[in-house]
Design a protein around this motif. Structure first.
Motif, short mmCIF file in Angstrom:
data_model
loop_
_atom_site.label_atom_id
_atom_site.label_comp_id
_atom_site.label_asym_id
_atom_site.label_seq_id
_atom_site.Cartn_x
_atom_site.Cartn_y
_atom_site.Cartn_z
N TYR A 1 37.27 -24.33 22.70
CA TYR A 1 38.71 -24.35 22.93
C TYR A 1 39.21 -25.76 23.22
O TYR A 1 40.30 -26.14 22.77
N ALA A 2 38.47 -26.56 23.94
CA ALA A 2 38.88 -27.93 24.25
C ALA A 2 39.08 -28.74 22.97
O ALA A 2 40.01 -29.56 22.87
N GLU A 3 38.22 -28.51 21.97
CA GLU A 3 38.37 -29.20 20.68
C GLU A 3 39.65 -28.74 19.97
O GLU A 3 40.37 -29.55 19.38
N GLU B 1 42.33 -27.56 21.43
CA GLU B 1 43.47 -28.10 22.17
C GLU B 1 43.70 -29.58 21.85
O GLU B 1 44.83 -30.02 21.65
N ALA B 2 42.63 -30.35 21.74
CA ALA B 2 42.75 -31.77 21.39
C ALA B 2 43.33 -31.93 19.98
O ALA B 2 44.22 -32.78 19.76
N ALA B 3 42.86 -31.12 19.05
CA ALA B 3 43.38 -31.19 17.68
C ALA B 3 44.85 -30.78 17.63
O ALA B 3 45.65 -31.39 16.92
N ARG B 4 45.20 -29.74 18.39
CA ARG B 4 46.59 -29.28 18.43
C ARG B 4 47.49 -30.38 18.97
O ARG B 4 48.55 -30.67 18.40
N ARG B 5 47.07 -31.02 20.03
CA ARG B 5 47.87 -32.11 20.62
C ARG B 5 48.02 -33.29 19.66
O ARG B 5 49.08 -33.90 19.59
N ARG B 6 46.94 -33.60 18.93
CA ARG B 6 47.02 -34.69 17.95
C ARG B 6 48.09 -34.38 16.90
O ARG B 6 48.87 -35.25 16.52
N HIS C 1 51.64 -34.64 18.50
CA HIS C 1 52.03 -36.04 18.75
C HIS C 1 52.21 -36.81 17.45
O HIS C 1 52.98 -37.78 17.41
#
Length: 182
Positions: free
Chosen positions: A3-5, A7-12, A15
């Motif tokens: 899930y952390a991966e 979330e990081a991809a979603r934020r990228r 942004h």
């Protein structure tokens, strides 16, 4: 995928939208790729699905073509709210812009577009109604010198000079409010 991966991809992606990604098609492709990767989530898939639904809404909004009328009104609003010139010139430019926006609104084919166009008048109405010749309007000036309205510990009413009538009167007569028995 963890899930952390996700979330990081979603934020990228979020942004990047409007910066590195400016084409709605690119945004849709990035969200589709993230959706594909999310199928392998081991935990947090419910949360990921909610985020993906929100991102689908972003893609839909980005894909909608802007109304010609809203775009024209936006251009008028930007030109008419320019800070150049004297305060009187700024007010006159804002008033002329409001009249032009009203004409564009009359041409709009739907009530929704008309309303969206007329919303562009709001910032211009503020400029047109301002009295920038003096720098502040009367209401703001009264607020600035009213000690009852001044925020605690911040800039407030000017202090009277020592020995002036206002400080002498206040110190000799005490508080102005009547005493109350509670």
């Amino acid at each position: 995928m963890e899930y952390a991966e996700f979330e990081a991809a979603r934020r990228r992606i979020i942004h990047a939208w409007g910066n590195e990604i400016s084409d709605p098609g690119q945004l849709a492709a990035a969200v589709a790729d993230l959706r594909e990767q999310a199928t392998s989530l081991t935990s947090g898939s419910d949360r990921a699905l909610r985020y993906l639904a929100a991102m689908d809404e972003l893609v839909a909004e980005a894909s909608e073509t802007e109304s010609e009328y809203v775009r024209r009104a936006s251009d008028v609003m930007m030109r008419s709210s320019a800070p150049e010139g004297t305060p009187a010139e700024q007010r006159a430019r804002a008033e002329a812009g409001m009249a032009e926006i009203a004409r564009i609104a009359e041409e709009a084919p739907t009530a929704g577009e008309r309303d969206a166009v007329l919303e562009m008048n709001e910032p211009l109405a503020v400029i047109a109604a301002s009295d920038t010749d003096r720098g502040v309007d009367d209401r703001a000036a009264r607020f600035a010198v009213d000690p009852a309205m001044a925020p605690a510990g911040r800039i407030g009413a000017p202090k009277a000079a020592p020995g002036s009538r206002s400080t002498t009167a206040a110190s000799s007569t005490g508080p102005k409010a009547p005493d109350r028995d509670l």
